[in-house]
Structures are given as structure tokens and as C-alpha cells.
Design a protein around this motif. Structure first.
Motif, short mmCIF file in Angstrom:
data_model
loop_
_atom_site.label_atom_id
_atom_site.label_comp_id
_atom_site.label_asym_id
_atom_site.label_seq_id
_atom_site.Cartn_x
_atom_site.Cartn_y
_atom_site.Cartn_z
N UNK A 61 64.60 -66.51 -70.75
CA UNK A 61 63.16 -66.30 -70.60
C UNK A 61 62.88 -65.21 -69.58
N UNK A 62 63.64 -65.19 -68.47
CA UNK A 62 63.45 -64.15 -67.46
C UNK A 62 63.85 -62.78 -68.00
N UNK A 63 64.93 -62.73 -68.79
CA UNK A 63 65.35 -61.47 -69.40
C UNK A 63 64.26 -60.93 -70.32
N UNK A 64 63.68 -61.82 -71.15
CA UNK A 64 62.59 -61.39 -72.04
C UNK A 64 61.36 -60.96 -71.25
N UNK A 65 61.05 -61.68 -70.19
CA UNK A 65 59.88 -61.34 -69.38
C UNK A 65 60.01 -59.96 -68.76
N UNK A 113 59.56 -57.31 -71.49
CA UNK A 113 58.16 -57.16 -71.90
C UNK A 113 57.32 -56.50 -70.82
N UNK A 114 57.62 -56.81 -69.57
CA UNK A 114 56.87 -56.20 -68.47
C UNK A 114 57.11 -54.70 -68.42
N UNK A 115 58.35 -54.28 -68.64
CA UNK A 115 58.66 -52.85 -68.64
C UNK A 115 57.97 -52.16 -69.80
N UNK A 116 57.95 -52.82 -70.96
CA UNK A 116 57.29 -52.22 -72.12
C UNK A 116 55.79 -52.12 -71.88
N UNK A 154 57.19 -48.16 -68.01
CA UNK A 154 58.01 -47.55 -66.97
C UNK A 154 59.47 -47.55 -67.41
N UNK A 155 60.21 -46.49 -67.08
CA UNK A 155 61.64 -46.49 -67.36
C UNK A 155 62.36 -47.46 -66.46
N UNK A 156 63.56 -47.88 -66.88
CA UNK A 156 64.37 -48.82 -66.12
C UNK A 156 65.71 -48.18 -65.77
N UNK A 157 66.23 -48.52 -64.62
CA UNK A 157 67.43 -47.85 -64.11
C UNK A 157 68.68 -48.21 -64.88
#
Length: 277
Positions: free
Chosen positions: A249-253, A256-259, A263-266
Motif C-alpha cells: 500500500x505504501x509503495x502504491x501510495x 500515485x503521489x509522484x504521478x 515530479x521525477x523520482x531519483x
């Protein structure tokens, strides 16, 4: 560093005395002594690496907590009682796979160990970092370790032979560390695979727990009564499954927050450069 060195130097002889490593039964205790030595080396190596590359406070304390839990799980009364109880043995395994391994993944200790090991060990660190970029492969490796060591034959062998017992713990902890490293540090390109790896791992460990819970006969000769085995299965099935579900659930959250924010992710920062874990 002084705190880590002092604790490690205090723990090693204490663990040795607790397991009777210096009495007439030295030979059967050698695997425990090796485990204590490896734990002390890991602790001291991390402390020395911290002098060259100090980690953030949260990573430092995550590593300290992981090592302290390792002492409690592998060298305390729990380890001795787990030899006669399948439920306590399962608690020991869950501590390795669902508490210590995630803490090590969050601590990223390879950054400090690389500083200490230098160039001779660099190929091994790079190989681990490359493998950690593949959540499905890490999940498959970890899943194989779980099912192999919870099969009746290997399980009984680990109870009867101290060296196999050490190998069991090393396989479960090492594969779990890689698994959690791969899913907790997954970049945007691997986010979906990390989520799938978490869900599949939760499903097959839940299946194993259900098999132990609903078995009509004890599967482990030295595992105690059938009720004890069923409790072990429930522990793997329910609390263990909840950990994987919350992580998924945290991985999906986070994805979705980045989408949503655009914002790009490192990505796999700990597998690049000096920030390897």
C-alpha cells in the motif's frame, strides 16, 4: 563510533558465555561463535565506515536497531526455545525477514562497508547493487529460500545440525535483505514490479502459512504439537501478510503521489556511486 565499538566488544564475550562457547562442548558451539564473530565484524566495520562517510542519523539508528534485534533473535533465549517450538521458530524467522531485513535496507550499510573494504570488495558490492535493481528476481530468490527452509526435511536438518542452522538464518536474512532493498528503494521504472513483488510474496507466504495452519499432522518432527505448528502458520499468514500488504500500500501510495505531483523520482540511489547499500 565509540558507542558501536563498545557495544560490539561487550556483546561478543557475553554471547559466547551465554552459549557455552568456551566450555567442553566447544565443537558444537562453533557455528554460534562464527555467527557472533560475523555480527561483531559487521558492527565494527560499519562503525569504522561511519568515520569516513557518516550516514544520516535515521540510517545510523536503523542499522543499530537491526543489529540489536539480530542479537535478540539469534543469540538470546528465543533461539534456544525455538529449537523445540515451531511457533517460536516462526517468530524468529519473522524477525529476520520482516524486521531486521527491512531495517538493513533502510540503513543502507553498504555505503559504510564499501568505504572500509576498499577496491577488493567493490565487484561484490556492484553485483549486489545490480541484483537489487530487479525486484522480481529478488522476490523469486527470497521466495525460494522461504519455501526450501520451511520444507520438513531442511527444517529438521537445521534443527539437528548447528552449521545448517546458521545457513538457514543466513539464507533467510540475506535474501530478505535483498528483497526489501529492491522494493523499498525502487525507482519510478521499477515501481510497478516492486508492487507486484510485494503482493506475490505476501500471497505465497500466506499460502505457506495456510498449509501449516490446516495441516492435519505435524510436519516437523521436532516442531512440537500440531497446535504449535498451527500457531506458527497463523503467525506467518496473518501478521506476516499484513506487513507485506502495508508495504504494498505504501509503495502504491508513493507511486500515485509522484504521478499526481508530476515530479521525477531519483530511483535506485543506493545502487549508484558511493550511496550503495
Amino acid at each position: 563510533m565509540r558507542l558501536s565499538v563498545a557495544v560490539a566488544l561487550w556483546l561478543l564475550p557475553a554471547l559466547a558465555r551465554a552459549h557455552g562457547l568456551f566450555d567442553e562442548r566447544l565443537a558444537p558451539r562453533l557455528p554460534s561463535l562464527l555467527g557472533a564473530l560475523l555480527l561483531a565484524v559487521a558492527w565494527l566495520g560499519h562503525a569504522a565506515g561511519c568515520r569516513r562517510r557518516p550516514p544520516p542519523a535515521r540510517r545510523f539508528w536503523a542499522f543499530q536497531l537491526a543489529l540489536l534485534l539480530s542479537v535478540l533473535a539469534l543469540f538470546g533465549p528465543l533461539d534456544e526455545r525455538a529449537e523445540s517450538s515451531a511457533a517460536l521458530h516462526m517468530i524468529q524467522h519473522m524477525l529476520l525477514m520482516l524486521a531486521i531485513a527491512p531495517l538493513l535496507a533502510l540503513a543502507r550499510p553498504l555505503t559504510q562497508w564499501r568505504r572500509l573494504g576498499g577496491r577488493p570488495l567493490a565487484p561484490a558490492w556492484r553485483a549486489l547493487a545490480r541484483l537489487a535493481r530487479r525486484p522480481p528476481a529478488c522476490a523469486a530468490l527470497h521466495g525460494a529460500a522461504i519455501w526450501i527452509w520451511h520444507a520438513p526435511g531442511p527444517y529438521r536438518l537445521a534443527l539437528e545440525q548447528p552449521w545448517w542452522h546458521v545457513g538457514e538464518h543466513a539464507c533467510l536474512l540475506g535474501s530478505a535483505w535483498l528483497f526489501w532493498w529492491s522494493v523499498l528503494q525502487a525507482g519510478p521504472r521499477e515501481r510497478g514490479r516492486a508492487l507486484l513483488a510485494l503482493l506475490l510474496t505476501g500471497m505465497h507466504t500466506g499460502l505457506l502459512g495456510a498449509l501449516l495452519t490446516f495441516a492435519r499432522l505435524p510436519l516437523y518432527r521436532d516442531g512440537g504439537a500440531l497446535a504449535d505448528q498451527q500457531l506458527a502458520g497463523l503467525l506467518m499468514w496473518v501478521p506476516g501478510g499484513l506487513v507485506y500488504l502495508l508495504a504494498a500500500a505504501d509503495c502504491a501510495r508513493r507511486g500515485l503521489r509522484r504521478i499526481g505531483h508530476g515530479r521525477p523520482e531519483s530511483g535506485y540511489s543506493q545502487g549508484r556511486g558511493d550511496d550503495s547499500s
